[in-house]
Design a protein around this motif. Sequence first.
Motif, PDB file in Angstrom:
ATOM      1  N   GLY A   1      29.256  41.484  30.512  1.00 52.90           N
ATOM      2  CA  GLY A   1      29.720  41.269  29.140  1.00 52.90           C
ATOM      3  C   GLY A   1      28.861  40.245  28.419  1.00 52.90           C
ATOM      4  O   GLY A   1      28.534  40.418  27.231  1.00 52.90           O
TER       5      GLY A   1
ATOM      6  N   PHE B   1      27.103  40.957  24.992  1.00 51.69           N
ATOM      7  CA  PHE B   1      27.566  40.287  23.780  1.00 51.69           C
ATOM      8  C   PHE B   1      26.719  39.074  23.390  1.00 51.69           C
ATOM      9  O   PHE B   1      26.582  38.772  22.206  1.00 51.69           O
ATOM     10  CB  PHE B   1      29.025  39.846  23.940  1.00 51.69           C
ATOM     11  CG  PHE B   1      30.004  40.984  23.945  1.00 51.69           C
ATOM     12  CD1 PHE B   1      30.197  41.755  22.817  1.00 51.69           C
ATOM     13  CD2 PHE B   1      30.747  41.280  25.084  1.00 51.69           C
ATOM     14  CE1 PHE B   1      31.107  42.809  22.816  1.00 51.69           C
ATOM     15  CE2 PHE B   1      31.661  42.315  25.095  1.00 51.69           C
ATOM     16  CZ  PHE B   1      31.838  43.085  23.963  1.00 51.69           C
TER      17      PHE B   1
ATOM     18  N   THR C   1      35.334  40.809  20.583  1.00 52.20           N
ATOM     19  CA  THR C   1      35.797  40.338  21.890  1.00 52.20           C
ATOM     20  C   THR C   1      37.291  40.064  21.911  1.00 52.20           C
ATOM     21  O   THR C   1      37.969  40.377  22.888  1.00 52.20           O
ATOM     22  CB  THR C   1      35.028  39.080  22.331  1.00 52.20           C
ATOM     23  OG1 THR C   1      35.176  38.046  21.338  1.00 52.20           O
ATOM     24  CG2 THR C   1      33.554  39.384  22.533  1.00 52.20           C
TER      25      THR C   1
ATOM     26  N   LEU D   1      39.209  43.403  22.179  1.00 55.01           N
ATOM     27  CA  LEU D   1      39.167  44.005  23.517  1.00 55.01           C
ATOM     28  C   LEU D   1      39.965  43.192  24.534  1.00 55.01           C
ATOM     29  O   LEU D   1      40.662  43.762  25.388  1.00 55.01           O
ATOM     30  CB  LEU D   1      37.715  44.129  23.979  1.00 55.01           C
ATOM     31  CG  LEU D   1      36.828  45.102  23.206  1.00 55.01           C
ATOM     32  CD1 LEU D   1      35.399  45.064  23.740  1.00 55.01           C
ATOM     33  CD2 LEU D   1      37.383  46.519  23.275  1.00 55.01           C
TER      34      LEU D   1
ATOM     35  N   GLN E   1      38.954  43.615  30.422  1.00 58.30           N
ATOM     36  CA  GLN E   1      39.265  42.242  30.026  1.00 58.30           C
ATOM     37  C   GLN E   1      38.134  41.299  30.435  1.00 58.30           C
ATOM     38  O   GLN E   1      37.702  40.448  29.665  1.00 58.30           O
ATOM     39  CB  GLN E   1      40.586  41.810  30.667  1.00 58.30           C
ATOM     40  CG  GLN E   1      41.336  40.706  29.936  1.00 58.30           C
ATOM     41  CD  GLN E   1      40.839  39.314  30.321  1.00 58.30           C
ATOM     42  OE1 GLN E   1      40.142  39.140  31.307  1.00 58.30           O
ATOM     43  NE2 GLN E   1      41.217  38.326  29.522  1.00 58.30           N
TER      44      GLN E   1
ATOM     45  N   SER F   1      34.907  41.880  28.166  1.00 63.81           N
ATOM     46  CA  SER F   1      35.010  41.301  26.823  1.00 63.81           C
ATOM     47  C   SER F   1      35.048  39.783  26.872  1.00 63.81           C
ATOM     48  O   SER F   1      34.485  39.105  25.995  1.00 63.81           O
ATOM     49  CB  SER F   1      36.256  41.840  26.110  1.00 63.81           C
ATOM     50  OG  SER F   1      37.427  41.634  26.879  1.00 63.81           O
TER      51      SER F   1
ATOM     52  N   GLU G   1      33.243  35.988  24.974  1.00 67.65           N
ATOM     53  CA  GLU G   1      34.200  35.204  24.190  1.00 67.65           C
ATOM     54  C   GLU G   1      33.911  33.711  24.183  1.00 67.65           C
ATOM     55  O   GLU G   1      33.657  33.119  23.128  1.00 67.65           O
ATOM     56  CB  GLU G   1      35.618  35.461  24.709  1.00 67.65           C
ATOM     57  CG  GLU G   1      36.692  34.536  24.135  1.00 67.65           C
ATOM     58  CD  GLU G   1      36.824  34.615  22.629  1.00 67.65           C
ATOM     59  OE1 GLU G   1      37.125  33.569  22.002  1.00 67.65           O
ATOM     60  OE2 GLU G   1      36.620  35.706  22.066  1.00 67.65           O
TER      61      GLU G   1
END
Length: 447
Positions: free
Chosen positions: A76, A80, A96, A99, A131, A134, A138
């Motif tokens: 992730g 991201f 984020t 999700l 989870q 994402s 974050e």
Amino acid sequence: MTASKTGELPSGEQSLLRRAVAAAAIGNCTEWYDFGVYAYVATYVGAAFFPGDNTTAQTLSAFGAFALSFLLRPLGSLFFGPLGDRIGRQRVLAITILLMSGSTFVIGLLPEFGTIGYFAPILFLLCRMLQGFSTGGEYGGAATYIAEYAPTKRRGFYGSWLEFGTLVGFGLGALVPTALILSLSDPAMHSWGWRIPFLIAGPLGGVGLYLRKKLEDTPAFKHLEQSHNIAKSPLKSMLVDHWRTLLVLMGIVVIINVGNYTLLTYMPTYLKQTLNISDTAALIPLIIVIVLLLVLITFVGRLSDTVGRKPVFLSACICFIVLPIPAFMLIAQGSWITTLLGLTLLGLCHVQLIGPLAATLPAMFPTKVRYAAFSIGYNVATSAIGGTTPLINDAMVELTGNNFFPAYYLMGAAALGIIPVLLMKETAGRPLDEGEAATDAATAKTA
């Protein structure tokens, strides 16, 4: 953001900064709400989705799923992080939180093993993996967002509000299951009560998405866009030019994560399942300690603005070497008072790590690679150490019969953590990069 020599902002910019901090912190709140819920209902989740009659095996399966989801966090962050350095922090953070909260919400709707057989653990694992994926984008994005909005001289204070969101999220994630466990019968909790905390993640994420959609991107990223200085390949630049700093960051993250996931994720299971402490004596003291940390954390962040980040981190490592054995000796007594005192000692160690965290790690990298470098370094270390901490602690206590193993694990991580803390550059009171330095100089000249 234009700050005066005292670090204060004009009222309009102060309001914008507060909204930016709130929007960033609520994502962290949502992330750690999920972790809090998972910590407190792990035994119910294990019974719902994994076959068998052995409670210990089911709980280990639940923690195994927890650890497995962390394997997706580096992926992730690889997706991201560079994306946030190319298209902006705000857009990625909106994705984020959607999700994260959505995958947690869906877990509350999944059929159990007794209904659909092995499809139940498969669907559960898929939700946990989404989870984890994402979440990989974050925290790095949220910390970067606050760091790039906050004035230089108060970055520690404003950054500490991100971890305030962490504690609020975990506190809510602990409080909701605790209220349900104490008010519902055990059959009711196993039947449907465990679902309620997961379902609450839906509206919580909705609020976060609304707040984030209302914000613009950070001044630092806008400056990159206007100067046409956005990195075409943030990942390549990070690996070629900043790999040493990346290793230092990962070393610091190791002790932070061992502390986080021992105190906040593993401890509820340890108290109830390993020490056989009653629900009241196990659950209430941890909530009280979380409230204490909420009171202290912004003061610790402000302290790091004054004395520097390195002294606060070093103090935390030393405390984690000295205090875990006395803390676990108190906890082993089994009463709620001694449990509270032991957890308080661990909490006082930990708040010194998380108070300056969000102000320190993003400032280690320049703006053009900050989101990618922070997210990737943080999540690789978290995946390797953080997600496996509850599983390792639970398995080693079961294997060795030594209830003090979590204390030794904390002490070892802290001893190793001193090395990268000594190697890190002090970032307190220093601009994030040249663009901010130029802005600060122009502001000071006109002030």
